[in-house]
Scaffold this motif. Sequence first.
Motif, PDB file in Angstrom:
ATOM      1  N   GLY A 102       0.794  -1.226   0.000  1.00 41.56           N
ATOM      2  CA  GLY A 102       0.000   0.000   0.000  1.00 41.56           C
ATOM      3  C   GLY A 102       0.820   1.266   0.000  1.00 41.56           C
ATOM      4  O   GLY A 102       0.264   2.370   0.036  1.00 41.56           O
ATOM      5  N   PHE A 103       2.143   1.133  -0.092  1.00 41.52           N
ATOM      6  CA  PHE A 103       3.026   2.298  -0.025  1.00 41.52           C
ATOM      7  C   PHE A 103       2.736   3.293  -1.141  1.00 41.52           C
ATOM      8  O   PHE A 103       2.586   4.496  -0.901  1.00 41.52           O
ATOM      9  N   VAL A 104       2.654   2.806  -2.369  1.00 43.18           N
ATOM     10  CA  VAL A 104       2.525   3.697  -3.527  1.00 43.18           C
ATOM     11  C   VAL A 104       1.231   4.493  -3.470  1.00 43.18           C
ATOM     12  O   VAL A 104       1.215   5.710  -3.701  1.00 43.18           O
ATOM     13  N   SER A 105       0.127   3.833  -3.135  1.00 48.04           N
ATOM     14  CA  SER A 105      -1.167   4.528  -3.113  1.00 48.04           C
ATOM     15  C   SER A 105      -1.206   5.604  -2.030  1.00 48.04           C
ATOM     16  O   SER A 105      -1.720   6.709  -2.260  1.00 48.04           O
ATOM     17  N   VAL A 106      -0.648   5.307  -0.855  1.00 52.11           N
ATOM     18  CA  VAL A 106      -0.629   6.301   0.221  1.00 52.11           C
ATOM     19  C   VAL A 106       0.320   7.440  -0.125  1.00 52.11           C
ATOM     20  O   VAL A 106       0.024   8.616   0.137  1.00 52.11           O
ATOM     21  N   TYR A 107       1.454   7.115  -0.740  1.00 57.04           N
ATOM     22  CA  TYR A 107       2.424   8.155  -1.125  1.00 57.04           C
ATOM     23  C   TYR A 107       1.806   9.120  -2.129  1.00 57.04           C
ATOM     24  O   TYR A 107       1.969  10.352  -2.008  1.00 57.04           O
ATOM     25  N   ARG A 108       1.083   8.595  -3.112  1.00 58.35           N
ATOM     26  CA  ARG A 108       0.433   9.456  -4.103  1.00 58.35           C
ATOM     27  C   ARG A 108      -0.628  10.329  -3.442  1.00 58.35           C
ATOM     28  O   ARG A 108      -0.775  11.509  -3.787  1.00 58.35           O
ATOM     29  N   LYS A 109      -1.355   9.769  -2.496  1.00 58.53           N
ATOM     30  CA  LYS A 109      -2.365  10.552  -1.785  1.00 58.53           C
ATOM     31  C   LYS A 109      -1.711  11.671  -0.972  1.00 58.53           C
ATOM     32  O   LYS A 109      -2.191  12.807  -0.954  1.00 58.53           O
ATOM     33  N   GLU A 110      -0.590  11.340  -0.316  1.00 59.91           N
ATOM     34  CA  GLU A 110       0.112  12.336   0.491  1.00 59.91           C
ATOM     35  C   GLU A 110       0.644  13.475  -0.382  1.00 59.91           C
ATOM     36  O   GLU A 110       0.547  14.648  -0.001  1.00 59.91           O
TER      37      GLU A 110
END
Length: 257
Positions: free
Chosen positions: A4-12
């Motif tokens: 889930g790193f990529v999705s949270v990073y893009r959201k941040e």
Amino acid sequence: MMRGFVSVYRKELYLLFASPIFYAVAFIFLVLNGYFFYSSVAYYNLLSFQAGQNPFMAGQLNLMDMVVRPLFMDICIVLLLVAPLLTMRTYADERKTGTVELLFTLPVTDGGALAAKFLGVLTVLFVLLAGTLPGMALLEYLSDLNWKAVLCGYLGLFLLGSAFMALGVFTSSLSRNQIIAAVLSFGALLLFWVISWMSSVLGPGASRIIEYLSIIRHFDTFSKGVLDSRDVIYYLLFIAFFLFVTLRQIESYRWRG
């Protein structure tokens, strides 16, 4: 571990760059940097004119010591002020709006979410520091700049700023209120900044410990263009410690439901 790193990073990144706080912080940061840069160059220029009539004084002029190093120290102070503003929402806002519980139900690990949030604020830090490079390019155009020393200074700024961000993310995890998180972060950072002032009234052993804990003392060698592995290790340990306790704090919220 990092699911889930990529999705949270893009959201941040979206939340950070869509927020007016980022643009206000970036504006203040760059304006202050421009002011400090102009002041340092103007002072150096004045001394250069005076040195034209004094050969001994001309030999004492050094662009790195009189312009670049003071500029780096000024940037450190500005980072101390703006880092709490950039990190205050990372977890405080999630807890206030209840979206932190949503993170617990999604296929996103706590470690992955924390790494994404931390990398998000580091991306902002990188953008801010990159905004100061045109000044260095101007110095290179006007003079012969020691780029190895300059890049070493920038590495120190990035490590120092990363340490600020790690502590800021931790304080954000402690409160639902962004203002409280920012105040806690600034207070803790200021304590690590001034802690070495006590070394003069302590014994030799305690004095060495206090000086080692000082977050700004370890930047001093970077600002001189010297890369010391002990200073790099200090910042990496500082970052790792506060990310670790942040992760434990977030996990405690999951356990308590």
